[in-house]
Enzyme design. Structure first.
Site, PDB file in Angstrom:
ATOM      1  N   CYS A 250       0.857  -1.195   0.000  1.00 58.03           N
ATOM      2  CA  CYS A 250       0.000   0.000   0.000  1.00 58.03           C
ATOM      3  C   CYS A 250       0.881   1.228   0.000  1.00 58.03           C
ATOM      4  O   CYS A 250       2.112   1.141   0.067  1.00 58.03           O
ATOM      5  CB  CYS A 250      -0.948   0.015   1.200  1.00 58.03           C
ATOM      6  SG  CYS A 250      -0.136   0.428   2.748  1.00 58.03           S
TER       7      CYS A 250
ATOM      8  N   CYS B 162       3.527   1.865   2.711  1.00 61.00           N
ATOM      9  CA  CYS B 162       4.839   1.240   2.473  1.00 61.00           C
ATOM     10  C   CYS B 162       5.710   2.194   1.661  1.00 61.00           C
ATOM     11  O   CYS B 162       6.895   2.401   1.969  1.00 61.00           O
ATOM     12  CB  CYS B 162       4.688  -0.068   1.710  1.00 61.00           C
ATOM     13  SG  CYS B 162       3.597  -1.277   2.465  1.00 61.00           S
TER      14      CYS B 162
ATOM     15  N   ASP C  26       9.282  33.117 -27.427  1.00 64.68           N
ATOM     16  CA  ASP C  26      10.378  33.579 -28.277  1.00 64.68           C
ATOM     17  C   ASP C  26       9.771  33.797 -29.663  1.00 64.68           C
ATOM     18  O   ASP C  26       8.732  33.222 -29.981  1.00 64.68           O
ATOM     19  CB  ASP C  26      11.468  32.505 -28.299  1.00 64.68           C
ATOM     20  CG  ASP C  26      12.513  32.785 -29.360  1.00 64.68           C
ATOM     21  OD1 ASP C  26      13.044  33.902 -29.361  1.00 64.68           O
ATOM     22  OD2 ASP C  26      12.785  31.886 -30.182  1.00 64.68           O
TER      23      ASP C  26
ATOM     24  N   ASP D  92      12.895  27.687 -28.587  1.00 61.16           N
ATOM     25  CA  ASP D  92      13.473  26.554 -29.317  1.00 61.16           C
ATOM     26  C   ASP D  92      14.974  26.657 -29.493  1.00 61.16           C
ATOM     27  O   ASP D  92      15.598  25.717 -29.979  1.00 61.16           O
ATOM     28  CB  ASP D  92      12.825  26.431 -30.706  1.00 61.16           C
ATOM     29  CG  ASP D  92      13.360  27.464 -31.678  1.00 61.16           C
ATOM     30  OD1 ASP D  92      13.574  27.125 -32.847  1.00 61.16           O
ATOM     31  OD2 ASP D  92      13.564  28.622 -31.263  1.00 61.16           O
TER      32      ASP D  92
ATOM     33  N   ASP E 200      17.407  30.554 -25.739  1.00 65.22           N
ATOM     34  CA  ASP E 200      16.205  30.468 -24.902  1.00 65.22           C
ATOM     35  C   ASP E 200      16.430  29.633 -23.650  1.00 65.22           C
ATOM     36  O   ASP E 200      15.590  29.630 -22.741  1.00 65.22           O
ATOM     37  CB  ASP E 200      15.039  29.859 -25.689  1.00 65.22           C
ATOM     38  CG  ASP E 200      14.670  30.689 -26.906  1.00 65.22           C
ATOM     39  OD1 ASP E 200      14.670  31.924 -26.785  1.00 65.22           O
ATOM     40  OD2 ASP E 200      14.389  30.096 -27.958  1.00 65.22           O
TER      41      ASP E 200
END
Length: 862
Positions: free
Chosen positions: A13, A16, A445, A645, A649
């Site tokens: 469970c 644990c 950007d 990208d 950035d």
């Protein structure tokens, strides 16, 4: 810092899982330890100088659980296992245990309850004189069930001994109390028969509780069976991804085609692909062409045309043609393997909202055991007897469910990240999935994010009706091919794309900051800005208006002249990506504050911002300054999403609350981001935010029902309603309620599988084509257009063309019409399904229709 995944065994469970997390986090040198109970994976980040995997394993084993690192350094091209998933083995094991337990529990339940409702029982077990035999039979039917479910007792009492009680502890204590009490009653009945004390026998004949112990164990096992089945469905996204990789590949070895296991493929191997094949590794096409379905990896439903030089991705499906490619990435370096790794890490991570459940789960079991003992004591004190009080105590133990709380968050995150992966949206971790939906500001950007990232020809404007746009572009491109300027490359590419034949220019000369000149045939051609024209004493005349208009739109106008006369302007710009305006509009409709950061000049930046609908534009920003702008927004109390990208950035992506990288961006940007978009479509940002909100909503629903279940169930089991209403919860019903509480939470998480992104139709817009690539469209004054229609007896015509579905169709239609003598200025609109062109009177309309129909595109004149 080193990050290692461990496979944990022996957990029953979420208590644990919480105990293991606490233990590992206490180790000196461990930065973080996060366990996912659903996947049984533990991810540990630690200082390798202070901690080793062996130390972590020993710490976990000291708690009584098993742990093994998941292949830290696999073989370079070792395929992921496609064998039977671990949860399938668990399902089979639990199912078998359930079936055998039911074989003993059903007759036991019949014997215990049948006589109470008048059902017949065998004569040797019926009647007061056979009560002792009946009781012994119930005991002997109970013992096999106890043995089959012995792991509850082994794990539960071991956890109690280590002072980390879990759900098994609750079950073990509750059913043990039932069993021991039943054995005590059995001895009391034997004593009654020995001394012929019928009053004693009648008093205890219905207080055996053997059936309660067995039925509780069976019901909990049944709940575990459904829970394990449901949990298995949460990991189906990874299974689908693993199944994408084929088991073998055809390669060229010693100039012969041979089929080898995928793990034997080496870098730079020449791989042969036929129609219908799955691509075994990443590579670059050497020969041939085809259309490739990458939908299961990128979410893009339309097959992508591939030619020599294009890249192919492991796991994608070849559709039509055959080709040969060179293996560039194999094994764990392939795009597919990295996607699987990202999804696994995301599913093993923990969202901030999970901390609430973790804190409660930590103290939940001890508190429940305390409530059980208190309830038993209170009812005993009130004089309701041992049997009644014991029944109350057992009910409290078995109705309590820490698992429902613990499963609320990880199951939803597993399904949410898996659904994102199906749509080409890769979440690196749980926090990013949660925070994305809570963010209120998004920063873009410009170059490569809102725009394509490479200049393209957008406009061809003529000022001499004696020449065609093709001639202007041919001569200009012939001159520009001598230059290395990015704008020159755009013009040359446009000419080659339209199959124009370029010629060599002589007497070439470049004027930095102004333009170029060169001789083609007898013509000395100039291409540049107004400064170059002034230097050559070429009057600009009325072109200033067009020049300024293009400049205001963020384009770079190139003036073309020869024979001391202006011939035209070619506009070049970094074109807006498809769906950029639609995405920005939808994001604003969702309540996000949209910003754009760019290193470009203010004029171009404002033009792009106006085109896509962004009001908050910051231009002339250096790469290191982008992260400062993000930080300033955060200081204003905003949760900021950054979309980019490029390498420049990366700092901003890292600084933001959630960084989103475009999948075809640089490795640095992708490494710095929290979310990766496999498609180059900004509408996927809208989808990602909606998925985040849906997942967060699902988590809150799960936590609410888990809390409510325990808040209502525990007092009810404790007998709170017995005195005023006479309502008392039987331990067997309590066990059933506990079992299905976890199942309900997992099933609710699985409802996320039905998630579909939706655009707000009220704010649906068509992309502004102010900076969109052209197909020989002529943007000029109305007067010039009218003159062009009349020149050479040419007429403008419009066709409705069916069956066009992609840009490749556009190119085929364009090529078909350009091949017909007398047709030029072809403009194809994929969105409208229309073609506009100019043709001389000699062009037969029937020939045009027939040519398009033969190419697979039925057409009709409007």
């Amino acid at each position: 810092m080193k990050k290692v995944q461990f496979k944990i065994s022996g957990m029953t469970c979420t208590a644990c899982a919480a105990a293991i997390e606490r233990k590992v986090n206490q180790i000196d040198g461990v930065a973080s330890a996060v366990i996912n109970f659903s996947t049984e994976n533990l991810v540990v980040t630690f200082q390798k100088e202070l901690v080793s995997s062996e130390i972590i394993v020993k710490a976990i084993e000291s708690l009584g659980y098993g742990a093994a690192p998941i292949d830290e350094s696999p073989a370079p091209n070792k395929p992921r296992s496609k064998g039977q998933p671990e949860y399938q083995k668990q399902i089979l094991e639990i199912r078998n245990r359930l079936i055998i337990s039911l074989i003993f529990t059903i007759p036991l339940f019949y014997l215990a309850m049948g006589t109470m409702i008048g059902l017949p029982v065998p004569s040797f077990l019926a009647g007061p004189q056979n009560l002792l035999i009946n009781a012994l039979t119930q005991l002997f039917l109970t013992l096999p069930v106890i043995y089959l479910c012995r792991h509850f007792y082994y794990n539960g009492f071991k956890a109690l001994a280590k002072r980390i009680p879990n759900m098994d502890s609750l079950v073990a204590v509750g059913t043990s109390a039932s069993l021991i009490y039943g054995v005590v009653v059995l001895f009391i009945l034997a004593y009654g028969f020995s001394y012929d004390n019928m009053d004693l026998i009648h008093h205890y004949s219905h207080e055996l509780y053997f059936e309660s112990a067995a039925v509780i164990l069976v019901l909990i096992t049944l709940g575990k069976y459904f829970e394990t089945k449901a949990k298995g469905k949460t990991s189906q996204a990874i299974e689908k991804l693993i199944a994408l990789a084929p088991e073998s590949a055809r390669v060229i070895r010693d100039n012969q085609e041979v089929e080898i296991p995928i793990e034997d493929v080496q870098l730079d191997d020449r791989v042969i692909i036929r129609p219908g094949d799955r691509i075994p590794v990443d590579g670059e096409i050497l020969s041939g062409h085809s259309s490739v379905d990458e939908s299961l990896l990128t979410g893009e439903s339309i097959p992508i045309e591939k030619k020599i030089g294009d890249s192919v991705i492991c796991g994608s499906i070849n559709k039509t043609g055959a080709f040969e490619f060179r293996a560039t990435k194999i094994g764990n370096d392939t795009t597919l393997s990295k996607i699987i790794q990202l999804v696994e890490e995301a599913q093993s991570s923990k969202a901030p909202i999970a901390k609430i459940a973790d804190q409660i789960s930590r103290y939940f079991v001890p508190i429940v055991m305390g409530i059980s003992l208190l309830s038993f004591s209170v009812w005993m004190f009130l004089g309701y007897g041992l049997s009644f009080s014991l029944s109350i105590g057992i009910s409290v133990l078995v109705i309590s469910c820490p698992c429902a709380l613990g499963l609320a968050t990880p199951t939803a995150i597993m399904v949410g990240t898996g659904k994102g992966a199906e749509k080409g949206i890769l979440f690196k971790n749980g926090p990013s999935l949660e925070i994305l939906g809570k963010s209120d500001t998004i920063v873009f950007d410009k170059t490569g994010t809102l725009t394509v990232g490479a200049p393209s020809v957008t406009d061809v404007i003529l000022y001499d009706d004696s020449i065609s746009p093709q001639k202007l572009l041919t001569l200009t491109a012939s001159l520009e091919q001598k230059s290395e300027h990015p704008l020159s490359e755009a013009i040359v590419n446009k000419a080659l794309h339209n199959n124009l034949e370029l010629v060599d220019a002589t007497e070439f000369n470049a004027f930095p900051g102004m333009g170029i000149q060169g001789k083609i045939g007898d013509l000395m051609i100039f291409a540049g800005n107004p400064k170059l024209m002034e230097q050559e004493n070429i009057a600009l005349g009325s072109i200033t208006e067009d020049y300024n208009r293009l400049s205001d739109m963020g384009k770079t106008p190139l003036i073309i002249a020869w024979n001391q006369e202006l011939k035209g302007i070619i506009g070049v710009a970094d074109t807006i990506k498809e769906n950029s305006l639609q995405a920005i509009t939808q994001l604003k409709a969702m309540g996000l504050n949209v910003h754009m950061l760019t290193g470009d000049n203010e004029r171009t930046a404002m033009a792009i911002g106006k085109t896509v609908g962004i009001d908050n534009v910051v231009a002339n920003v250096l790469p290191h300054e982008k992260s400062h702008h993000i930080k300033n927004l955060q200081l204003q109390g905003r949760q900021v999403i950054m979309v980019g990208d490029g390498i420049n950035d990366a700092p901003a992506l890292a600084q933001s609350n959630v960084g989103i990288a475009i999948g075809n961006g640089t490795d640095v940007a992708i490494e710095s981001a929290d979310i990766i978009l496999m498609q180059n479509d900004l509408l996927n940002i809208v989808s990602a935010i909606q998925l985040s909100k849906a997942t967060l909503r699902n988590i809150k629903q799960n936590l609410f029902w888990a809390f409510i279940y325990n808040v209502i169930g525990i007092p009810l089991a404790a007998g709170l309603l017995f005195i005023p209403f006479g309502l008392k919860l039987n331990p067997m019903f309590a066990a059933a309620a506990m079992s299905f509480s976890s199942v309900s939470v997992v099933l609710n998480a699985l409802s996320l599988k039905a998630f579909k992104p939706k655009l707000n139709q009220k704010y649906t817009v068509k992309d502004n084509d102010a900076i969109s690539e052209i197909n020989f469209s002529l943007n000029r004054s109305d007067e010039n257009i009218e003159n062009n229609k009349k020149a050479g007896n040419k007429m403008k015509k419009v066709l409705k063309v069916d069956q066009m579905s992609c840009q490749h169709c556009v190119k085929r239609v364009e090529d078909t019409l350009n091949a017909i003598e007398g047709i030029d200025s072809v403009l194809v609109s994929l969105e409208k399904g229309e073609v506009t062109y100019e043709a001389t009177n000699s062009v037969d309309d029937k020939v045009v229709i027939a040519a398009l129909t033969d190419s697979g595109y039925p057409a009709a004149f409007l």
